[in-house]
Design an enzyme around this catalytic site. Sequence first.
Site, short mmCIF file in Angstrom:
data_model
loop_
_atom_site.label_atom_id
_atom_site.label_comp_id
_atom_site.label_asym_id
_atom_site.label_seq_id
_atom_site.Cartn_x
_atom_site.Cartn_y
_atom_site.Cartn_z
N CYS A 188 0.84 -1.20 0.00
CA CYS A 188 0.00 0.00 0.00
C CYS A 188 0.88 1.26 0.00
O CYS A 188 0.51 2.27 -0.59
CB CYS A 188 -0.94 0.01 1.20
N CYS A 340 13.60 5.94 -7.47
CA CYS A 340 12.14 5.92 -7.42
C CYS A 340 11.74 6.42 -6.03
O CYS A 340 12.38 7.33 -5.51
CB CYS A 340 11.59 4.52 -7.73
#
Length: 382
Positions: A188, A340
């Site tokens: 998540c 990232c």
Amino acid sequence: MQLNNDEIRRYSRHLILPEVGLAGQKKICSASVLCIGAGGLGSPIALYLAAAGIGKLGLVDFDIVDYSNLQRQILHTDADVGRPKTQSACETIKGINPNVEVVLHNTRITSQNAFELIRPYDIVVDGTDNFPTRYLTNDACVLLKKPNVYGSIFRFEGQASVFAPHLGGPCYRCLYPEPPPPGMVPSCAEGGVLGVLPGIIGCIQAAEILKLALGKGSSLIGRLLLLNALDMKFRELKLRRDPQCPLCGENPTIKELIDYEMFCGIAPEPATPVAHPDEVTVQDMKRALDDPKLGIKVIDVREPDEYEIAHVNGVPLFPLSTLLQRFTELDPNQQYYIHCKSGMRSMRALQFLREQGFKHLKNVRGGILAWSDEIDHTVPKY
Ligand SMILES: [Zn+2]
């Protein structure tokens, strides 16, 4: 056990249901449930079980409350940020129903302590957010013959079932014999989740727990309920026990708990981090950006929405999802540092580009989160 007048008043809307009644409410008040995780799923589960008057509620969580939890983890409030989740959860639960016995397990569930944690409870509910803990919970429950009320969530999608081979039906391993390759299914934190989704799935789990305690209705044993909240569609799959299941099948080979991190392909964290040959630090990334003479280019492989939230000035965006089409815009002989959010997707980008013949690639360990921690605190963490 007897209900006093206050309890009769508190549970009156249960008591007038013929399927519950006084006898059923007494069953609920005598039941014990271990909730693994006091986060997104654990919140509605614990709140509704407490309100329903569950006898004993165990909570396993080692985490502390973070601002990023508050969007969905409604056990915790703004004032709880920085406190252990178990403590914050206990206060919220006691505020709803002081009759509930709350047992806090401020620890990580492991192969070493799982039996000891689970054994005293009637029902286990899986509110975990990672594969090693999910397989561990499943295996421990099957071996101890405890019903495992399963739920999981991702972005807009959720699923729920009840695994209890001793009551019929399959286990989690019958459904998913192998964990996904590490990094394939984003968490998540990496992929996002609609805040209300764990609310829906957790409430389904809480309903299943109450039905199990009552021994009423048709449970989700042998059924997988799937929800797509974006389209608001529910689907149901029939689940069958796999006779070849290594855990609950006819010739089980798993008779004790194993190393679940290893099973899920997750390398144990070394006590002192060893430098990975393909990795550089955010300090190295800063040097590359500050000194163009080094001839190193930095690229960001996150998605545009994430770039909008936070980015490092001067670093161009090449989203991982578009790299297959766009890698020809990059020079295979150029040296690149790739970042990232946390370093997982950039490692996948590195592997992909290397397969395309790029020679001089490094992954920035910790991604923009580490950049925010160590280089520039003005870059927001998300
Ligand atoms: Zn099985």
